[in-house]
Design a protein around this motif. Structure first.
Motif, PDB file in Angstrom:
ATOM      1  N   VAL A 189       0.861  -1.189   0.000  1.00  9.78           N
ATOM      2  CA  VAL A 189       0.000   0.000   0.000  1.00  9.78           C
ATOM      3  C   VAL A 189       0.891   1.232   0.000  1.00  9.78           C
ATOM      4  O   VAL A 189       1.798   1.360   0.843  1.00  9.78           O
ATOM      5  N   ARG A 190       0.644   2.126  -0.933  1.00  6.63           N
ATOM      6  CA  ARG A 190       1.449   3.352  -1.023  1.00  6.63           C
ATOM      7  C   ARG A 190       1.049   4.296   0.108  1.00  6.63           C
ATOM      8  O   ARG A 190      -0.131   4.424   0.456  1.00  6.63           O
ATOM      9  N   GLU A 191       2.027   4.977   0.669  1.00 10.47           N
ATOM     10  CA  GLU A 191       1.797   5.931   1.745  1.00 10.47           C
ATOM     11  C   GLU A 191       2.066   7.332   1.219  1.00 10.47           C
ATOM     12  O   GLU A 191       3.201   7.664   0.877  1.00 10.47           O
ATOM     13  N   ASP A 192       0.989   8.142   1.134  1.00 10.91           N
ATOM     14  CA  ASP A 192       1.098   9.520   0.616  1.00 10.91           C
ATOM     15  C   ASP A 192       1.737   9.540  -0.768  1.00 10.91           C
ATOM     16  O   ASP A 192       2.544  10.416  -1.096  1.00 10.91           O
ATOM     17  N   GLY A 193       1.372   8.540  -1.588  1.00  6.99           N
ATOM     18  CA  GLY A 193       1.882   8.480  -2.954  1.00  6.99           C
ATOM     19  C   GLY A 193       3.303   7.972  -3.070  1.00  6.99           C
ATOM     20  O   GLY A 193       3.913   8.091  -4.135  1.00  6.99           O
ATOM     21  N   ILE A 194       3.856   7.397  -1.994  1.00  7.37           N
ATOM     22  CA  ILE A 194       5.247   6.940  -2.002  1.00  7.37           C
ATOM     23  C   ILE A 194       5.256   5.422  -1.812  1.00  7.37           C
ATOM     24  O   ILE A 194       4.573   4.882  -0.936  1.00  7.37           O
ATOM     25  N   ASP A 195       6.063   4.741  -2.629  1.00  7.29           N
ATOM     26  CA  ASP A 195       6.297   3.314  -2.451  1.00  7.29           C
ATOM     27  C   ASP A 195       7.443   3.146  -1.464  1.00  7.29           C
ATOM     28  O   ASP A 195       8.573   3.599  -1.710  1.00  7.29           O
ATOM     29  N   VAL A 196       7.151   2.481  -0.311  1.00 10.87           N
ATOM     30  CA  VAL A 196       8.145   2.317   0.753  1.00 10.87           C
ATOM     31  C   VAL A 196       8.775   0.935   0.626  1.00 10.87           C
ATOM     32  O   VAL A 196       8.077  -0.086   0.545  1.00 10.87           O
ATOM     33  N   LEU A 197      10.123   0.907   0.634  1.00 10.81           N
ATOM     34  CA  LEU A 197      10.882  -0.332   0.537  1.00 10.81           C
ATOM     35  C   LEU A 197      11.537  -0.614   1.885  1.00 10.81           C
ATOM     36  O   LEU A 197      12.299   0.214   2.407  1.00 10.81           O
ATOM     37  N   ALA A 198      11.217  -1.789   2.477  1.00  5.83           N
ATOM     38  CA  ALA A 198      11.860  -2.228   3.718  1.00  5.83           C
ATOM     39  C   ALA A 198      13.061  -3.098   3.352  1.00  5.83           C
ATOM     40  O   ALA A 198      12.930  -4.074   2.592  1.00  5.83           O
ATOM     41  N   VAL A 199      14.215  -2.763   3.916  1.00  2.00           N
ATOM     42  CA  VAL A 199      15.473  -3.449   3.582  1.00  2.00           C
ATOM     43  C   VAL A 199      16.046  -4.039   4.858  1.00  2.00           C
ATOM     44  O   VAL A 199      16.252  -3.322   5.862  1.00  2.00           O
ATOM     45  N   GLY A 200      16.318  -5.347   4.846  1.00  2.00           N
ATOM     46  CA  GLY A 200      16.969  -6.007   5.980  1.00  2.00           C
ATOM     47  C   GLY A 200      18.363  -6.437   5.600  1.00  2.00           C
ATOM     48  O   GLY A 200      18.559  -7.233   4.679  1.00  2.00           O
ATOM     49  N   SER A 201      19.361  -5.911   6.315  1.00  2.00           N
ATOM     50  CA  SER A 201      20.769  -6.220   6.027  1.00  2.00           C
ATOM     51  C   SER A 201      21.374  -6.984   7.193  1.00  2.00           C
ATOM     52  O   SER A 201      20.888  -6.914   8.327  1.00  2.00           O
ATOM     53  N   TRP A 202      22.481  -7.691   6.890  1.00  2.00           N
ATOM     54  CA  TRP A 202      23.058  -8.579   7.898  1.00  2.00           C
ATOM     55  C   TRP A 202      24.014  -7.859   8.846  1.00  2.00           C
ATOM     56  O   TRP A 202      24.921  -8.452   9.396  1.00  2.00           O
ATOM     57  N   ASP A 203      23.794  -6.604   9.033  1.00  2.00           N
ATOM     58  CA  ASP A 203      24.366  -5.906  10.179  1.00  2.00           C
ATOM     59  C   ASP A 203      23.307  -5.719  11.253  1.00  2.00           C
ATOM     60  O   ASP A 203      23.412  -4.856  12.121  1.00  2.00           O
ATOM     61  N   GLN A 204      22.244  -6.574  11.152  1.00  2.00           N
ATOM     62  CA  GLN A 204      21.117  -6.585  12.082  1.00  2.00           C
ATOM     63  C   GLN A 204      20.435  -5.207  12.136  1.00  2.00           C
ATOM     64  O   GLN A 204      20.140  -4.674  13.196  1.00  2.00           O
TER      65      GLN A 204
END
Length: 1233
Positions: A189-204
């Motif tokens: 679901v876009r928030e205020d017209g923005i596509d949000v990308l969640a990124v998980g990296s192995w630095d925890q």
């Protein structure tokens, strides 16, 4: 939040080791879950974990799976470097390969395109493509995700970079992290017209970015290395799974900002995949040890209520405070998982994962809720129930209650006999609040926070579910596990049971009313008031609060404020005449109609104070005033009627519309007139008559009926009533208003002559209704001459009016003014003007002429306009009878107006010919029209003020056309050149261009015979000159015949200053001067006769009138007689070297005047003798020219032209003067009388 494992499955063992579950996905319908386990792709039932398919096709470990958005196919990829496309039935339909192992695959959520990521490149496949498009990537690919619109593909890589590619192909942005990006996911679901990308990296760490690569917020620290990120509950939350130390093998729930909330699964090995089942709160977890679990996640409602203040948890990390009565809300973002909330008055306690925060509630002038943090307890305190008071925090755990202050210090602890099932703060003084506690063993105790010893209130045999205390704490309501509601009186020694009801699930007392409670059960809301029967209505949910007329109910997680009526209790109390209780119930909230009902019944039973309060509530001003008056009358009552309430009851019943009952009370109290007045106000005449007991009351009733009929505009009926009452004046007025002429005539004839006022009023109404014969009869009866004249005028009976005017000449104006108006309406304007003069209304006469002149110009009747302007010139010298002599300034103004009117008359008369030439295709005399246009052009040049309606273009056009036709080429060419400078319609301009060219081809000269000659200086004058219609050499004005407008042989002279006009007239017209002798060279008529002017009976005007035809017996030429002193002086004036530009008229003294013959001189009386303007004198310079001076307008004509107009019967062409004038209509009317 609670979690429960619904099913568990394990993968197959190979050599004693179960295959890891590296990835899983749900079908869009949520019925199936596809799992990557070992070298197989397993399809399980999402409901119970039953294996549906175990698909073989890969030769090595399967790393990733993905389902298409349309649910028709899914894909798998693994270490064997191949991607297999499967149908929803588990059939393999396509396989394609990469050069390296497949690390991640992801279907586009909009199209059927599939992205597959390997160690060195990524590919894009779609069903409509024969080959797979592959693109290199700089590092090993680990994961990928599409935006919700399928436009951007994000690829996470081992070097910590995230490549953002538009439509999966062109790299637009790069996100750089410091550790490998093992998992990522776009919010669906876009928030205020923005596509949000969640990124998980192995630095925890967990971070968020936009589709343009810009970071959103700060990084969030994790307790494990993230292996899988997926969104939960339509993008409101995040599921993060991973591993690390043995204690961190978990799947946790975070909010969408990344804040940790709660663990949803704890495992013994790394969690590689976690996904939510579509449209349900179920998740599936896959671990490294081959364990697959279906977990149900339930979100519990965390809330608290105190009276109409309600607080609840929202989005797991926020707290919303809602005022249920006004529906105003305030939101607090705690930025942590909210476990418990509690509210009491202005205190709010929020329990987070590792602390408890105390807030203070504030309200501003607009009743807006504001929250301010007061204290913070930095302790991790576990509890099952939480309460807050003014300065204490109460935590409940199992059977133990613990009190803490707001700094976290433990103050007191209570240990109960059984597990605590219900706890509620029921109020009290600050630091001495009371707690109402219900236990599982059925015991109900009351605890004061400042007292270590609980007090038992009631002991039941079953566990307590819900309980509440009344507003005064005297009554206790309890609902037990058997859904039995019991109400106890705590003030009685044995705790008397007052009421009980089955099938109850929740109960609440009204916080504003002691004897009212509500309870719910079986989808029904019941309201119990005192000992009245309960009122019931359908309602879903549990009641949690009751305030005034609002019931607060909780249905699942939704809190609602419902308005409930108290009319049932109100009506029951009114029936019992318990108005005090009814008023208390009404104060909780009832309709205006219920308030009015209460006030009416209370007033009827003389409960005046309660009635007043009720009517004040609904602003019934008339009832409040009635009660105030009744109360005042009761206080002021004296004598025998002091204790009699019949009169008061009568007033009350009358206000309620019970008129007959009120009348009985009025009569009973001896107030018969009041009963009559009441019925009269209601127009109930028959009832009023029945109440009347004597003749005086009956007469007064008739008068009232008459006034009512008059107000109702029923004038006929009102007249009958007034006649019956003997009031003739009002009866006549009513008949007149009703138009009852026949009845009015009868009344008028019966009146004696002495009642002149009444008879005159009858006459007025006769005239109003056009019954003029009856009006004449009435006015003749009283001898009103003015009214009789007015009626004759209204009926246009002019003979009778003038006949009556002979007897009453003082009313002349009242006859002649309307007579003049009638004449004007019938186009008899001259007679109307005479009538205005007789009526001594010169202004009306002048105004009528001005209107006629203006209308004539507008209607293009320029001949009539000239006539009316001449009449206006005459009016300048008229003096009304009795008018004071004008001042010198006024005389000067009149003379100026007179000259202007004469100028306009001449110009309009001349323009009449020009306009006819331009607009009408009729034959004209060219020379005459040429002279007219020439004269008019000169007059327009003489003054800048050109009268309205005269178009100079028409004059120039006429003069140009006629000049060209008469071979006056010089004049024509000059005028054509002037017309070229004027903007004209295109057809006319084209015609002028042609005529101009034709004119230029002719000789540039004029004919001398068509040019004017000055008879004073003998010069020939060109057509186009400056300075007006006069000689440019000697400035002598041209005297023209007003018919053909050619120049006349007349020369002006003035008399000496020592001579008066009267002396000059006697010398010139009395025959004293020289007569024509037999030896004079004369031509034309014989001497004597009409050419010799003499005084007749001494009447000077008659002599002037006889001067119409002159011109015979004159000298042969202007300069042919050197013995004539006139010519001698004229030669001296015109001598060479004279001053230029100055007009010097010839001056004649007494000797010269004696030398003149009377038949060679014209006397022009300017102002027609009515204004003090000096006469003008002209001498005829050429013999044999017949010239006529019109006695009316004092303008010159040729003899034959003037006589021709007379023969036509029109009189003078300008002023329409005739010798034999007929009597006007006014004179005939006067002579006839």
């Amino acid at each position: 939040m609670r979690t429960q494992v619904r099913w568990t499955e394990k993968t197959l063992e190979t050599e004693g080791v179960r295959a890891p579950v590296y990835d899983l996905c749900y079908s869009p319908s949520g019925d199936q879950v596809v799992v990557a386990c070992g070298t197989r792709v397993a399809v399980y039932s999402a409901a119970n974990g039953t294996v549906i398919h175990s698909l073989k096709g890969h030769k090595d470990t399967v790393y990733c799976v993905s389902y298409s958005a349309d649910g028709k196919r899914f894909a798998s990829g693994g270490a064997d470097k191949t991607v297999i496309i499967w149908t929803q039935k588990g059939e393999g339909i396509l396989k394609y390969a990469h050069n390296d192992s497949i690390q991640a695959i992801q279907y586009n959520p909009v199209t059927a395109q599939l992205a597959s990521v390997t160690q060195s490149d990524y590919g894009l496949w779609s069903p409509d493509q024969k080959s797979v498009a592959k693109h290199k990537i700089p590092s090993k690919g680990l994961c990928c995700s599409w935006t919700s619109d399928g436009q951007v593909l994000a690829i996470g890589m081992l070097n910590g970079h995230v490549s953002l590619r538009y439509k999966g192909m062109e790299e637009k942005f790069v996100i750089k992290r410091t550790a490998p990006v093992w998992t990522l996911a776009f919010n669906p679901v876009r928030e205020d017209g923005i596509d949000v990308l969640a990124v998980g990296s192995w630095d925890q760490r967990l971070s968020f970015y936009s589709a343009q690569g810009k970071q959103i917020g700060k990084d969030k620290e994790l307790t494990c290395d993230p292996c899988c990120i997926s969104y939960f509950s339509s993008g409101d939350y995040l599921l993060v799974a991973g591993g690390g130390p043995p204690s961190d093998h978990q799947a946790a729930l975070h909010n969408k900002e990344g804040t940790f909330l709660v663990k949803v699964a704890e495992c013994l090995d790394w969690v590689w995949a976690v996904r939510q089942r579509p449209k349900q709160f179920n998740i599936t977890v896959g671990t490294n040890d081959g364990l697959i679990q279906g977990v149900e996640v339930s979100v519990t409602t965390v809330h608290s209520i105190y009276q109409d203040q309600y607080v609840y948890r929202d989005n797991m990390t926020e707290v919303v405070i809602q005022h249920l009565s006004t529906d105003k809300k305030s939101r607090v973002n705690c930025k942590d998982y909210v476990k418990k909330v509690a509210i009491y008055k202005d205190r709010l306690a929020v329990q987070l994962s590792d602390r408890i925060i105390i807030y203070e509630l504030l309200a501003d002038d607009q009743h807006e809720l504001k929250v301010k943090e007061k204290e913070r307890i930095r302790k991790k305190l576990e509890c099952s129930l939480l309460c807050v008071t003014a300065s204490n925090l109460i935590l409940c755990q199992d059977r133990r209650l613990t009190s803490y202050d707001f700094t976290g210090n433990k103050r007191r602890e209570w240990s109960m006999e059984s597990v605590i099932r219900y706890i509620k703060v029921v109020g009290g003084l600050a630091d001495r609040e009371a707690l109402l506690v219900g236990l599982k063993n059925g015991q109900i105790v009351k605890i004061f926070v400042d007292n270590s010893f609980p007090t038992q209130l009631v002991k039941l045999n079953v566990p307590v579910r819900c309980l509440d205390l009344s507003a005064s704490r005297n009554k206790l309501a309890v609902v037990d596990e058997n859904n039995l509601l019991q109400v106890y009186n705590l003030n009685s020694p044995n705790k008397e049971l007052l009421f009980q009801e089955n099938n109850a699930t929740a109960v609440s007392w009204n916080s504003d009313y002691e004897d009212m409670l509500c309870f719910t059960g079986n989808n029904t809301l019941s309201i119990k008031t005192g000992n009245l029967p309960a009122f019931q209505q359908k309602l879903q949910g549990l009641v949690v609060g009751f305030k005034a007329n609002k019931v607060f109910t909780l249905h699942f997680s939704t809190m609602s404020a419902i308005d409930v009526p108290h009319s049932h209790a109100l009506y029951r109390y009114v029936e019992r005449r318990d108005f005090e209780a009814a008023y208390r119930v009404a104060c909780l909230g009832v309709t205006d109609g219920d308030w009015k009902m209460l006030g009416t019944h209370a007033m009827t039973h003389l409960q005046l104070e309660i009635a007043r309060k009720a009517f004040i509530r609904i602003r019934e001003v008339k009832f409040v005033e009635l009660l105030n008056r009744i109360e005042l009358e009761r206080r002021q009552a004296r004598g025998p009627s002091a204790g009699d309430d019949s009169l008061l009851l009568g007033d009350i019943l009358a206000f309620q519309g019970k008129y007959h009952e009120a009348a009985k009370h009025f009569v009973k109290s001896g107030q018969e007139p009041k009963a009559i007045e009441m019925f009269c106000d209601m127009k109930m005449w028959l009832e009023a008559k029945q109440v009347c007991s004597n003749e005086e009351h009956i007469k007064e009733l008739i008068r009232r009926q008459a006034r009512w009929a008059e107000e109702s505009q029923d004038y006929s009926e009102a007249a009958q009533f007034y006649l019956a009452a003997g009031d003739f004046a009002r009866a006549i007025r009513m008949m007149g208003e009703a138009g009852a002429i026949d009845k009015l005539v009868d009344v008028c004839r019966t009146l004696p002559k002495s009642d002149t006022a009444l008879i005159a009023e009858c006459g007025t109404y006769f005239r109003k209704h056009n019954a003029l014969q009856y009006a004449l009869e009435a006015y003749e009866k009283i001898g009103d001459a003015r009214a009789l004249l007015q009626i004759h005028v209204e009926m246009n009976m002019w003979k009778e009016a003038f006949r009556l005017l002979d007897r009453f000449p003082m009313f002349a104006a009242e006859v002649y003014v309307p007579w003049a108006g009638w004449l004007a309406q019938n186009d008899r304007f001259e007679e109307a003007q005479e009538a205005f003069k007789i009526a001594k209304r010169p202004r009306e006469a002048r105004h009528m002429m001005e209107m006629l002149a203006a209308n004539s110009v507008v209607c293009r009747k320029f001949n009539d306009a000239a006539f009316y302007f001449y009449k206006l010139a005459l009016e300048c010298g008229q003096m009304a009878e009795g008018e004071a002599a004008p001042s010198q300034e006024e005389i000067g103004r009149r003379i100026k107006r007179h000259r202007e009117y004469v100028r306009r008359a001449i110009m309009y008369y001349a323009y009449h010919t020009v306009y006819k030439y331009v607009s009408q295709p009729c034959p004209f005399e060219p020379v005459s029209v040429f002279n007219t246009a020439k004269c008019l052009l000169a007059l327009t040049q003489d003054s800048e003020d050109i009268p309205l309606g005269i178009a100079k273009v028409d004059v120039l056009f006429t003069l140009a056309r006629l000049s060209s036709a008469l071979d006056m080429n010089r004049t024509a060419r000059t005028i054509y050149e002037k017309l070229q400078q004027v903007v004209l319609p295109v057809p006319i301009m084209e015609q002028l261009d042609v005529e101009t060219l034709v004119c230029r081809g002719r000789p540039f000269q004029d004919k001398d015979e068509l040019l004017d000659m000055c008879y004073r200086c003998g010069q020939t004058v060109p057509v186009l000159t400056t300075g007006g219609d006069r000689c440019p050499s000697c400035n002598h004005p041209f005297m023209r015949s007003m018919r053909s407008f050619d120049s006349l042989p007349l020369v002006e002279f003035v008399i000496a200053n020592d001579l008066s006009d009267e002396t000059a007239e006697n010398l010139l017209l009395h025959g004293i001067g020289k007569k024509a002798g037999p030896n004079d060279n004369l031509s034309g008529k014989k001497a004597g006769g009409a050419d010799v002017m003499t005084l007749e009976n001494g009447h000077l005007d008659a002599i002037v009138e006889a001067q119409m035809v002159i011109g015979d017996d004159l000298p042969q030429s202007a300069g042919g007689n050197s013995r004539d002193p006139f010519y001698a002086q004229l030669s001296n004036i015109m001598r060479p070297g004279r001053p230029k530009g100055e007009y010097l008229p010839f001056m004649a003294n007494l000797d010269i005047l004696r030398q003149f013959r009377s038949d060679e001189v014209f006397i022009v009386k300017q102002g027609n003798g009515n204004l003090p303007i000096q006469n003008k004198y002209y001498r005829v310079m050429v013999a044999g020219v017949g010239i006529t001076l019109c006695p009316g307008c004092q303008l010159f004509f040729h003899d034959e032209e003037y006589e021709l107009e007379y023969m036509k019967g029109n009189g003078c062409a300008v002023c329409r003067y005739k010798k034999e004038a007929k009597l006007t209509a006014t004179e005939e009317m006067m002579l006839g009388n």
